[in-house]
Every structure is written in structure tokens, then in C-alpha cells.
Design a protein around this motif. Structure first.
Motif, PDB file in Angstrom:
ATOM      1  N   ASP A 137       0.847  -1.181   0.000  1.00  0.00           N
ATOM      2  CA  ASP A 137       0.000   0.000   0.000  1.00  0.00           C
ATOM      3  C   ASP A 137       0.887   1.237   0.000  1.00  0.00           C
ATOM      4  OD1 ASP A 137      -2.325   1.449   2.427  1.00  0.00           O
ATOM      5  OD2 ASP A 137      -1.906   1.945   0.337  1.00  0.00           O
ATOM      6  N   SER A 194      -0.234   4.428   0.360  1.00  0.00           N
ATOM      7  CA  SER A 194      -0.881   5.587   0.968  1.00  0.00           C
ATOM      8  C   SER A 194      -0.113   6.146   2.161  1.00  0.00           C
ATOM      9  CB  SER A 194      -2.298   5.211   1.407  1.00  0.00           C
ATOM     10  OG  SER A 194      -2.251   4.196   2.394  1.00  0.00           O
ATOM     11  N   ILE A 196       2.547   9.033  -8.741  1.00  0.00           N
ATOM     12  CA  ILE A 196       1.098   8.800  -8.867  1.00  0.00           C
ATOM     13  C   ILE A 196       0.770   7.455  -9.507  1.00  0.00           C
ATOM     14  CG2 ILE A 196       0.596  11.266  -9.014  1.00  0.00           C
ATOM     15  CD1 ILE A 196       0.071  10.820 -12.033  1.00  0.00           C
ATOM     16  N   ASN A 208      -1.801   5.026  -8.023  1.00  0.00           N
ATOM     17  CA  ASN A 208      -2.579   5.745  -7.005  1.00  0.00           C
ATOM     18  C   ASN A 208      -3.745   6.423  -7.700  1.00  0.00           C
ATOM     19  OD1 ASN A 208      -3.515   7.750  -5.114  1.00  0.00           O
ATOM     20  ND2 ASN A 208      -1.626   7.432  -3.971  1.00  0.00           N
ATOM     21  N   ASP A 209      -4.952   5.956  -7.442  1.00  0.00           N
ATOM     22  CA  ASP A 209      -6.138   6.446  -8.136  1.00  0.00           C
ATOM     23  C   ASP A 209      -6.661   7.772  -7.600  1.00  0.00           C
ATOM     24  OD1 ASP A 209      -6.117   4.167  -9.716  1.00  0.00           O
ATOM     25  OD2 ASP A 209      -7.410   3.037  -8.342  1.00  0.00           O
ATOM     26  N   SER A 210      -6.004   8.353  -6.612  1.00  0.00           N
ATOM     27  CA  SER A 210      -6.473   9.605  -6.018  1.00  0.00           C
ATOM     28  C   SER A 210      -5.898  10.848  -6.699  1.00  0.00           C
ATOM     29  CB  SER A 210      -6.117   9.637  -4.525  1.00  0.00           C
ATOM     30  OG  SER A 210      -6.752   8.584  -3.827  1.00  0.00           O
ATOM     31  N   TYR A 211      -5.027  10.632  -7.707  1.00  0.00           N
ATOM     32  CA  TYR A 211      -4.380  11.770  -8.360  1.00  0.00           C
ATOM     33  C   TYR A 211      -4.460  11.643  -9.877  1.00  0.00           C
ATOM     34  CZ  TYR A 211      -2.523  12.827  -3.757  1.00  0.00           C
ATOM     35  OH  TYR A 211      -2.413  13.131  -2.418  1.00  0.00           O
ATOM     36  N   TYR A 212      -4.524  12.808 -10.523  1.00  0.00           N
ATOM     37  CA  TYR A 212      -4.549  12.881 -11.981  1.00  0.00           C
ATOM     38  C   TYR A 212      -3.141  13.028 -12.547  1.00  0.00           C
ATOM     39  CZ  TYR A 212      -9.575  14.023 -11.691  1.00  0.00           C
ATOM     40  OH  TYR A 212     -10.927  14.013 -11.441  1.00  0.00           O
ATOM     41  N   LYS A 236       1.093  13.097  -1.848  1.00  0.00           N
ATOM     42  CA  LYS A 236       0.493  14.392  -1.532  1.00  0.00           C
ATOM     43  C   LYS A 236       1.568  15.477  -1.442  1.00  0.00           C
ATOM     44  CE  LYS A 236      -2.800  16.641   1.628  1.00  0.00           C
ATOM     45  NZ  LYS A 236      -3.889  16.793   0.654  1.00  0.00           N
ATOM     46  N   GLN A 252      -5.356  16.504  -7.365  1.00  0.00           N
ATOM     47  CA  GLN A 252      -6.090  15.621  -6.453  1.00  0.00           C
ATOM     48  C   GLN A 252      -7.515  15.390  -6.946  1.00  0.00           C
ATOM     49  OE1 GLN A 252      -5.177  18.189  -2.915  1.00  0.00           O
ATOM     50  NE2 GLN A 252      -4.613  16.247  -1.957  1.00  0.00           N
ATOM     51  N   LYS A 253      -7.956  14.147  -6.909  1.00  0.00           N
ATOM     52  CA  LYS A 253      -9.317  13.829  -7.350  1.00  0.00           C
ATOM     53  C   LYS A 253     -10.348  14.090  -6.262  1.00  0.00           C
ATOM     54  CE  LYS A 253      -7.880  10.355 -10.719  1.00  0.00           C
ATOM     55  NZ  LYS A 253      -7.999   8.940 -11.185  1.00  0.00           N
ATOM     56  N   THR A 254      -9.922  14.048  -5.004  1.00  0.00           N
ATOM     57  CA  THR A 254     -10.859  14.294  -3.913  1.00  0.00           C
ATOM     58  C   THR A 254     -10.323  15.377  -2.991  1.00  0.00           C
ATOM     59  OG1 THR A 254      -9.798  12.519  -2.628  1.00  0.00           O
ATOM     60  CG2 THR A 254     -11.751  11.952  -3.933  1.00  0.00           C
TER      61      THR A 254
END
Length: 438
Positions: free
Chosen positions: A25, A27, A71, A74-78, A295, A436-438
Motif C-alpha cells: 500500500d 498511501s 502517482i 494511485n487512483d487519487s491523483y490525476y 500528496k 487531487q481527485k478528492t
């Protein structure tokens, strides 16, 4: 210089982590490797005496390379592919790799390509590789290096299309003659720094002139004119500085190459550039919230993009309006013995570069971390200035901007219009680029 870099490297090696793509992981990855790799690059940009605009370019491409590596998976970033013009599509690794190694390796390889002290960076890279070689299987180790190099090669190839090389081939800048035009200033009367920077390809801006500010106040020698009053304001402010105002001016000086003159002895002092200072703030904010490596990379990258475009926007106006500096005007029309607190930079006055890039940076950092973000800025401690604490990035950028008045190097309109210009640049970055996607 080498001693300080070796010290930084020692810290890097202690904090490196082993996270393999596709196996663990990502994260909770430690951001320490990226923070310290950034410090190595900063040390080299200071040593090599890169001007603020050029330093912003070095930082930007190095952090873009790191971000596009971190990234992966990692699906949280474009990705920036599709967001930046002609940005290369970079595929995810096809076999297990150490993402921290690949990302930091991509960062350092990209930086190495853009600096002068390549051997120093190569020594740093060698030390990093030694640590990972002990931690990874030979296959994962080689795959990680290969992937990091592939990303770096892609970014470097893309960077070569930004017209930087073209600006190196242009003729030496000729000063524009006429009253009210910028002239070289004491103590060494340096040539213009990056007079063709408007030619550089921006990231988020549509053009270098997209956010051109209102023209400066018309030049005048008349004591009743608005321009004379603006110059006299600088003169009076410099002559009546409080200890706090002096401390603010020195803290935000950020002059990469200040020439000190004492009698017949001249020597230079190297400091953090304005862009380096704001990227340091991005790192401080990331560390405060214990942001993971992805991040943290996003924070560095977004700030670097705002800085890069901020310098392009500001330099476009500087060499269009070509306005005389306060030092030159005051010495000619008010007091020939007057000197500013800070050394006058070697480029035209309007708008204030620090005001533009500080406000652009604060705008994107406020969006990233929040409007009310308490932090202590320790960026200038290595250069002899105590830390300063701010309740927000906007408070910090406002202080950075007004410091140019205290330093005696800008009229107030250049500061006020520079902040308006910088805010527009920062807002444009946020409109055009999503990380960031969220």
C-alpha cells in the motif's frame, strides 16, 4: 558546499523507505526522500547561482518528473498528461518497482540535466542507489532505475520544447534609452537578467501577456506628480524603518547573488531564491500535516507550476514597461546619497516579482492546505534570519510583497499590481490543472 550536501545526503539515506509498486500500500509512504532530494537540488541551485526565473524552471521540471512517477498506481491523483500542452503520456511500470526509488531517481536525474554541478548531483544519486541496492532484489532495483530514467527522459525531452534554448542564443540585451527607463544599478551594474523570459512556454497560462497589469504610473520629475510621490514614499519609508520592518525586508530578500562592497573589498553572498523560499514553505506545510510522498509531491508540483508561470507573467511586464528603479530615480531627483536597504535586482521595476510569485504560490497553497493554515517558516535560518510564524499563506505573501517597499527596491503600485497579477496566475493554475481527485 560538498560538506553541506554530504550532510543532507546522510539524512536522506536514514529516511529512505522500501515500497514496491504492486506489492505494498502506497498511501502511507514517507515523504522524507522527496523532501531531502529537494534540499539537495536547492543547495545546488544556490551554489550554481541560477537566477530566480531559471531556478523556477529547474524546480518545475524536476518536480513534474517526481509527481508523474509517484502517482502510478494511485487512483487519487490525476496525471498531467492532457492538462499541460504536449505533456508526454507516461505509462505505468510493467513490473514491480520501488516507487520511492524510481520517483526520487527521476527527480534527481531531471535536476542533474538542468544544472551546472552535475558531478555533485551524480555523487548524490550514487549514494541513494547504494542504499536501495541493499534493500531490493537485483531485478526490482534495476527495474526501478530504468523506470525512473524513462520518466526523466520523457520530461527532459518535453522541456526542450519550451524555447529556453532559443533564449540562450539571442543577442545581449540593450538598455532602452529615455527618461524613466530602467538602467543598471549599483554596486556592480549587472546586465539584465532573462530579458527574453516571456518567450518561455508557460504551463497554465494561455500566453505570457494573459494577465498583463495596468500600466505603471507615468514617469515624471515634477515634485507634484504622482510618480514623484511614489518615489518619495519609498525614500521616506526606507529612512524611517522600524526594526520589525527591517527584519521583514531581510527575511524576504531572497537574493541569489548579492554583491557586498566594503571599501576596496567585494564579495558575494548566495541565498535562497524567491521560488526556492516558497517551495520550502510547501515542504514545511506538507511536513506539518505528515503528508505522504504523493500528496507532498503534489504540493511541491502545484507550487512549482505557479512559480514558473508567475515568473513568465511578471517578466513579460517588466521588459514591456521597462520602468526605472527607485534607487536610480531617488539618486537623480531626490537624494544622490540615498541607498536602499536591499540590493536592487538587475531587471526593470514593474511589477514586483516577489509580489507576483508569492501571491501565486499562496493562492495555490491556500487551495491545497486550507485558508487558515498556521505554520512557522524556517526557510531563512541557514542564511542567518530567525523563523517567522504566519496564520495563513496569504499573510505570508502579503508580508513578502510589502517587504520590497521596506527594502527600498519597489514603488507601492508595483507591489499592489503585482499581487493582483499573481492572484490571477494562481487562480489560472487552479482552473487549468487538477492534481487531487478528492
Amino acid at each position: 558546499m560538498k560538506k553541506s550536501l554530504h550532510y543532507i545526503l546522510g539524512i536522506i539515506l536514514i529516511h529512505f523507505t522500501q515500497t514496491v509498486y504492486g506489492q505494498q500500500d502506497k498511501s502511507n509512504q514517507s515523504a522524507a526522500p522527496l523532501h531531502h532530494a529537494h534540499q539537495v537540488l536547492t543547495s545546488i541551485t544556490i551554489h550554481d547561482i541560477f537566477s530566480p526565473p531559471v531556478a523556477s524552471r529547474i524546480y518545475a521540471y524536476a518536480h513534474l518528473a517526481a509527481y508523474e512517477t509517484f502517482i502510478k498506481g494511485n487512483d487519487s491523483y490525476y496525471s498531467l498528461q492532457g492538462q499541460l500542452k504536449e505533456f508526454p503520456a507516461i505509462a505505468a511500470p510493467q513490473q514491480p518497482v520501488s516507487i520511492p526509488l524510481a520517483g526520487v531517481y527521476a527527480f534527481m536525474l531531471t535536476g542533474k540535466n538542468l544544472i551546472f554541478s552535475e558531478k555533485t548531483m551524480e555523487d548524490s544519486i550514487t549514494q541513494v542507489i547504494k542504499v536501495y541496492k541493499k534493500q531490493l532484489s537485483p531485478k526490482a532495483f534495476q527495474a526501478s532505475l530504468a523506470y525512473g530514467k524513462m520518466v526523466s527522459d520523457s520530461i527532459i525531452s518535453w522541456s526542450k520544447k519550451d524555447h529556453y534554448a532559443d533564449t540562450r542564443k539571442l543577442r545581449r540585451y540593450d538598455f532602452v534609452k529615455g527618461e524613466g527607463k530602467w538602467v543598471a544599478t549599483p554596486p556592480v551594474y549587472m546586465a539584465a537578467i532573462e530579458p527574453h523570459w516571456r518567450m518561455i512556454r508557460p504551463f497554465a497560462l494561455d500566453s505570457s501577456a494573459q494577465f498583463a497589469p495596468h500600466p505603471p504610473t507615468p514617469f515624471s520629475k515634477d515634485k507634484n506628480s504622482e510618480f514623484y510621490k511614489e518615489a518619495y514614499h519609498v525614500y521616506h519609508t526606507r529612512n524611517t524603518l522600524t526594526p520589525e520592518q527591517t527584519a521583514i525586508a531581510n527575511f524576504w530578500d531572497c537574493n541569489p547573488f548579492a554583491v557586498n562592497v566594503h571599501g576596496h573589498i567585494n564579495y558575494a553572498t548566495k541565498k535562497l531564491s524567491p521560488g526556492g523560499h516558497w517551495l520550502s514553505i510547501a515542504g514545511i506545510a506538507s511536513q506539518k500535516i505528515n503528508a505522504d510522498i504523493v500528496k507532498t509531491s503534489a504540493a511541491y508540483t502545484l507550487t512549482a507550476i505557479a512559480l514558473f508561470d508567475g515568473f513568465i507573467s511578471c517578466w513579460d511586464e517588466k521588459f514591456r514597461s521597462n520602468l526605472i528603479r527607485p534607487e536610480s530615480y531617488i539618486n537623480s531627483y531626490i537624494d544622490e546619497t540615498w541607498k536602499p536597504l536591499l540590493q536592487t535586482p538587475p531587471f526593470p521595476e514593474y511589477t514586483s516579482g516577489h509580489s507576483v510569485i508569492s501571491t501565486a504560490s499562496a493562492t495555490v497553497l491556500s487551495n491545497f492546505f486550507g485558508d487558515n493554515f498556521l505554520f512557522t517558516d524556517t526557510s531563512e535560518i541557514p542564511y542567518g534570519y530567525p523563523a517567522r510564524t504566519f496564520t495563513s499563506f496569504i499573510q505570508a505573501c502579503n508580508e513578502a510583497a510589502i517587504s520590497r517597499l521596506y527594502g527600498g527596491i519597489h514603488y507601492l503600485p508595483a507591489i499592489e499590481q503585482g499581487q493582483i497579477q499573481g492572484k490571477k496566475v494562481g487562480e489560472q493554475v487552479l482552473r487549468k490543472i487538477k492534481l487531487q481527485k478528492t
